[in-house]
Write a protein that holds these residues in place. Structure first.
Motif, PDB file in Angstrom:
ATOM      1  N   THR A  80       0.824  -1.220   0.000  1.00 24.63           N
ATOM      2  CA  THR A  80       0.000   0.000   0.000  1.00 24.63           C
ATOM      3  C   THR A  80       0.853   1.263   0.000  1.00 24.63           C
ATOM      4  OG1 THR A  80      -0.127  -0.068   2.425  1.00 24.63           O
ATOM      5  CG2 THR A  80      -1.908  -1.138   1.201  1.00 24.63           C
ATOM      6  N   ARG A  81       2.073   1.187  -0.517  1.00 27.93           N
ATOM      7  CA  ARG A  81       2.920   2.378  -0.531  1.00 27.93           C
ATOM      8  C   ARG A  81       2.250   3.470  -1.350  1.00 27.93           C
ATOM      9  NH1 ARG A  81       8.152   2.964   0.941  1.00 27.93           N
ATOM     10  NH2 ARG A  81       8.400   0.702   1.137  1.00 27.93           N
ATOM     11  N   PRO A  82       2.045   4.655  -0.762  1.00 25.67           N
ATOM     12  CA  PRO A  82       1.367   5.736  -1.495  1.00 25.67           C
ATOM     13  C   PRO A  82       2.096   6.109  -2.777  1.00 25.67           C
ATOM     14  CG  PRO A  82       1.504   6.253   0.851  1.00 25.67           C
ATOM     15  CD  PRO A  82       2.348   5.031   0.624  1.00 25.67           C
ATOM     16  N   THR A  83       1.342   6.497  -3.779  1.00 26.00           N
ATOM     17  CA  THR A  83       1.925   6.862  -5.065  1.00 26.00           C
ATOM     18  C   THR A  83       2.467   8.285  -5.019  1.00 26.00           C
ATOM     19  OG1 THR A  83      -0.171   7.732  -5.897  1.00 26.00           O
ATOM     20  CG2 THR A  83       0.253   5.369  -6.224  1.00 26.00           C
ATOM     21  N   GLU A  84       3.330   8.594  -5.978  1.00 23.64           N
ATOM     22  CA  GLU A  84       3.854   9.958  -6.087  1.00 23.64           C
ATOM     23  C   GLU A  84       2.728  10.946  -6.350  1.00 23.64           C
ATOM     24  OE1 GLU A  84       6.856  11.082  -5.498  1.00 23.64           O
ATOM     25  OE2 GLU A  84       7.545   9.070  -4.950  1.00 23.64           O
ATOM     26  N   ALA A 116     -10.834   8.400   0.088  1.00 19.69           N
ATOM     27  CA  ALA A 116     -10.303   7.595   1.207  1.00 19.69           C
ATOM     28  C   ALA A 116      -8.891   7.092   0.941  1.00 19.69           C
ATOM     29  CB  ALA A 116     -11.244   6.429   1.500  1.00 19.69           C
ATOM     30  N   PRO A 117      -7.881   7.975   0.900  1.00 16.92           N
ATOM     31  CA  PRO A 117      -6.513   7.518   0.609  1.00 16.92           C
ATOM     32  C   PRO A 117      -5.944   6.584   1.660  1.00 16.92           C
ATOM     33  CG  PRO A 117      -6.514   9.793   1.382  1.00 16.92           C
ATOM     34  CD  PRO A 117      -7.943   9.422   1.164  1.00 16.92           C
ATOM     35  N   TYR A 118      -6.555   6.524   2.841  1.00 19.23           N
ATOM     36  CA  TYR A 118      -6.074   5.658   3.916  1.00 19.23           C
ATOM     37  C   TYR A 118      -6.740   4.293   3.900  1.00 19.23           C
ATOM     38  CZ  TYR A 118     -10.416   7.725   5.475  1.00 19.23           C
ATOM     39  OH  TYR A 118     -11.707   8.177   5.500  1.00 19.23           O
ATOM     40  N   ALA A 119      -7.768   4.104   3.052  1.00 16.27           N
ATOM     41  CA  ALA A 119      -8.582   2.890   3.112  1.00 16.27           C
ATOM     42  C   ALA A 119      -7.776   1.643   2.768  1.00 16.27           C
ATOM     43  CB  ALA A 119      -9.776   3.018   2.167  1.00 16.27           C
ATOM     44  N   SER A 120      -6.868   1.750   1.789  1.00 14.35           N
ATOM     45  CA  SER A 120      -6.109   0.570   1.375  1.00 14.35           C
ATOM     46  C   SER A 120      -5.246   0.041   2.514  1.00 14.35           C
ATOM     47  CB  SER A 120      -5.250   0.890   0.152  1.00 14.35           C
ATOM     48  OG  SER A 120      -4.368   1.967   0.436  1.00 14.35           O
ATOM     49  N   MET A 121      -4.666   0.955   3.316  1.00 10.98           N
ATOM     50  CA  MET A 121      -3.842   0.527   4.438  1.00 10.98           C
ATOM     51  C   MET A 121      -4.692  -0.179   5.493  1.00 10.98           C
ATOM     52  SD  MET A 121      -0.894   0.342   5.962  1.00 10.98           S
ATOM     53  CE  MET A 121       0.219   1.538   5.213  1.00 10.98           C
ATOM     54  N   ILE A 122      -5.825   0.408   5.836  1.00  7.70           N
ATOM     55  CA  ILE A 122      -6.690  -0.189   6.855  1.00  7.70           C
ATOM     56  C   ILE A 122      -7.200  -1.553   6.390  1.00  7.70           C
ATOM     57  CG2 ILE A 122      -8.874   0.085   8.080  1.00  7.70           C
ATOM     58  CD1 ILE A 122      -8.360   3.072   8.155  1.00  7.70           C
ATOM     59  N   ASP A 123      -7.580  -1.665   5.109  1.00  6.97           N
ATOM     60  CA  ASP A 123      -8.066  -2.946   4.585  1.00  6.97           C
ATOM     61  C   ASP A 123      -6.959  -3.991   4.573  1.00  6.97           C
ATOM     62  OD1 ASP A 123     -10.527  -1.809   4.218  1.00  6.97           O
ATOM     63  OD2 ASP A 123     -10.246  -1.391   2.082  1.00  6.97           O
ATOM     64  N   ALA A 124      -5.733  -3.566   4.242  1.00  3.45           N
ATOM     65  CA  ALA A 124      -4.625  -4.523   4.153  1.00  3.45           C
ATOM     66  C   ALA A 124      -4.314  -5.141   5.507  1.00  3.45           C
ATOM     67  CB  ALA A 124      -3.386  -3.833   3.589  1.00  3.45           C
ATOM     68  N   ILE A 125      -4.477  -4.374   6.561  1.00  2.41           N
ATOM     69  CA  ILE A 125      -4.157  -4.880   7.894  1.00  2.41           C
ATOM     70  C   ILE A 125      -5.141  -5.974   8.309  1.00  2.41           C
ATOM     71  CG2 ILE A 125      -4.103  -4.206  10.337  1.00  2.41           C
ATOM     72  CD1 ILE A 125      -2.910  -1.567   9.436  1.00  2.41           C
ATOM     73  N   SER A 153      -1.054   0.726  18.261  1.00  2.00           N
ATOM     74  CA  SER A 153      -1.984  -0.404  18.261  1.00  2.00           C
ATOM     75  C   SER A 153      -2.220  -0.903  16.839  1.00  2.00           C
ATOM     76  CB  SER A 153      -3.309   0.013  18.908  1.00  2.00           C
ATOM     77  OG  SER A 153      -3.857   1.143  18.256  1.00  2.00           O
ATOM     78  N   LEU A 154      -2.179   0.013  15.865  1.00  3.56           N
ATOM     79  CA  LEU A 154      -2.377  -0.379  14.468  1.00  3.56           C
ATOM     80  C   LEU A 154      -1.209  -1.230  13.971  1.00  3.56           C
ATOM     81  CD1 LEU A 154      -4.528   0.391  12.212  1.00  3.56           C
ATOM     82  CD2 LEU A 154      -2.723   1.833  11.299  1.00  3.56           C
ATOM     83  N   ALA A 155       0.034  -0.816  14.291  1.00  2.00           N
ATOM     84  CA  ALA A 155       1.206  -1.589  13.875  1.00  2.00           C
ATOM     85  C   ALA A 155       1.222  -2.961  14.547  1.00  2.00           C
ATOM     86  CB  ALA A 155       2.478  -0.820  14.213  1.00  2.00           C
ATOM     87  N   LEU A 156       0.842  -3.004  15.824  1.00  2.00           N
ATOM     88  CA  LEU A 156       0.793  -4.287  16.528  1.00  2.00           C
ATOM     89  C   LEU A 156      -0.263  -5.199  15.909  1.00  2.00           C
ATOM     90  CD1 LEU A 156       1.756  -6.025  18.884  1.00  2.00           C
ATOM     91  CD2 LEU A 156       0.037  -4.915  20.318  1.00  2.00           C
ATOM     92  N   GLU A 157      -1.398  -4.609  15.543  1.00  2.00           N
ATOM     93  CA  GLU A 157      -2.456  -5.391  14.897  1.00  2.00           C
ATOM     94  C   GLU A 157      -1.963  -5.960  13.571  1.00  2.00           C
ATOM     95  OE1 GLU A 157      -6.993  -4.680  13.114  1.00  2.00           O
ATOM     96  OE2 GLU A 157      -6.026  -3.145  14.354  1.00  2.00           O
ATOM     97  N   ALA A 158      -1.215  -5.150  12.819  1.00  2.00           N
ATOM     98  CA  ALA A 158      -0.685  -5.620  11.542  1.00  2.00           C
ATOM     99  C   ALA A 158       0.296  -6.775  11.748  1.00  2.00           C
ATOM    100  CB  ALA A 158      -0.004  -4.472  10.811  1.00  2.00           C
ATOM    101  N   LEU A 159       1.209  -6.641  12.720  1.00  2.00           N
ATOM    102  CA  LEU A 159       2.181  -7.698  12.986  1.00  2.00           C
ATOM    103  C   LEU A 159       1.480  -9.001  13.380  1.00  2.00           C
ATOM    104  CD1 LEU A 159       4.959  -5.773  14.932  1.00  2.00           C
ATOM    105  CD2 LEU A 159       5.238  -6.942  12.739  1.00  2.00           C
ATOM    106  N   GLU A 160       0.487  -8.887  14.230  1.00  2.00           N
ATOM    107  CA  GLU A 160      -0.223 -10.086  14.686  1.00  2.00           C
ATOM    108  C   GLU A 160      -1.002 -10.738  13.548  1.00  2.00           C
ATOM    109  OE1 GLU A 160      -2.439  -8.378  17.884  1.00  2.00           O
ATOM    110  OE2 GLU A 160      -1.010  -9.039  19.403  1.00  2.00           O
TER     111      GLU A 160
END
Length: 322
Positions: free
Chosen positions: A74-78, A156-165, A189-196
């Motif tokens: 989900t790396r944001p585009t230029e 929703a530019p943040y949606a892809s990150m939230i969905d990916a987690i 908490s978001l990073a921990l959720e992603a790791l888990e």
């Protein structure tokens, strides 16, 4: 996720070395990923592990942010970054027409970098602000600005990150062997959720330095009037990480007793025992109040020169600056 806590950084390094030297259950061509808080710590850790293992040819060092972006895809585009910058620049000029050009550009750049990090590290905050839900008072200004920026950006530019987690991301994790998170300075908490979520079938080890086996600094003691603000700042982020981990993880304690040989080791022992002690300040501790970065560098130069002259056997490999 296996958690290892220790007050000794060398113990954590030994833990990582043991993990990397143990047989892996995946292909020997699959690299292990070591997540470090910053590149400076990563370079130091590479030296320490190479001394112990002889090589780090099949390990990849990265930061937590880059790990999340690589695994989630989900790396944001230029183009998104360009839209974000010009949206902030347009709104900031409208709000502050009297600003001189240099101040205006400096503030826009700072705001752009801030919201860049929100997009990657705290998309849940952006979602909350989008929905006009209550925010902590300290974030009210950022929330208001985001609500003005948002209509100028793609949906929703943040949606892809939230969905990916929320997804296991199994395809990208096929290129990841074991995951080691080394002494994070913060862990949302978001990073921990992603790791888990992503390491449910991948061995994951979190190595965390903590000043004491008794987490006294998570129990309100940082807010006491006699707590030094420097100590409070040092422990507050550790308290947040321990609180985020909670009681749901297997913990191995690798705490070691400290031999008080100088002022720094006495301070460590006092933190370990959670006892108030009068500690003489010697050359092992230097608190510097500088009014400019130049003064900081000059003071650091003098300290390093003295440190090397004090023990000529010391070399640059013994020095770590973050």
């Amino acid at each position: 996720m296996q958690c290892v806590f220790s007050n000794d950084l060398n113990t954590l390094v030994e833990t990582v070395a043991r993990v990397l030297s143990s047989p892996s259950e995946v292909s020997p061509l699959t690299p292990d990923w070591i997540i470090v808080p910053n590149q400076d710590t990563g370079r130091w850790l590479q030296i320490q592990l190479t001394d112990r293992l002889g090589s780090l040819c099949n390990a990849q060092l990265t930061t937590l942010t880059d790990f999340i972006l690589d695994v989630s895809g989900t790396r944001p585009t230029e183009q998104l970054y360009s839209d974000l910058y010009w949206s902030i620049a347009t709104l900031w000029r409208e709000h502050n027409p009297e600003l001189q050009e240099a101040d205006y550009l400096q503030q826009v750049t700072q705001l752009f970098q801030l919201f860049q990090r929100y997009l990657i590290e705290r998309p849940d905050w952006l979602l909350t602000w989008d929905q006009h839900l209550p925010s902590v008072p300290q974030m009210a200004q950022q929330a208001k600005l985001w609500q003005q920026i948002r209509p100028l950006l793609p949906d929703a530019p943040y949606a892809s990150m939230i969905d990916a987690i929320k997804e296991p991301a199994s395809e990208r994790l096929a290129a990841v062997g074991r995951v080691v998170v080394f002494n994070p300075d913060r862990l949302s908490s978001l990073a921990l959720e992603a790791l888990e979520a992503w390491t449910h079938n991948t061995p994951c080890f979190l190595c965390l330095q903590s000043p004491s086996p008794s987490p006294w600094f998570t129990e309100g003691s940082l807010e006491l009037p006699d707590t030094h603000p420097v100590l409070a700042d040092l422990c507050r982020e550790k308290a947040k990480i321990l609180s985020a981990l909670g009681d749901d993880h297997d913990v191995i304690e690798g705490f070691v007793h400290i031999q008080p040989t100088n002022g720094l080791s006495q301070l460590k022992q006092a933190l370990f025992d959670n006892q108030h002690r009068s500690i003489p300040i010697d050359s092992s501790v230097a608190l510097v109040a500088a009014t400019s970065p130049t003064q900081e560098v000059i003071r650091l130069k003098h300290w390093i020169t003295h440190w090397f002259n004090e023990h000529p056997s010391r070399g640059l490999r013994d020095l770590h600056i973050v």
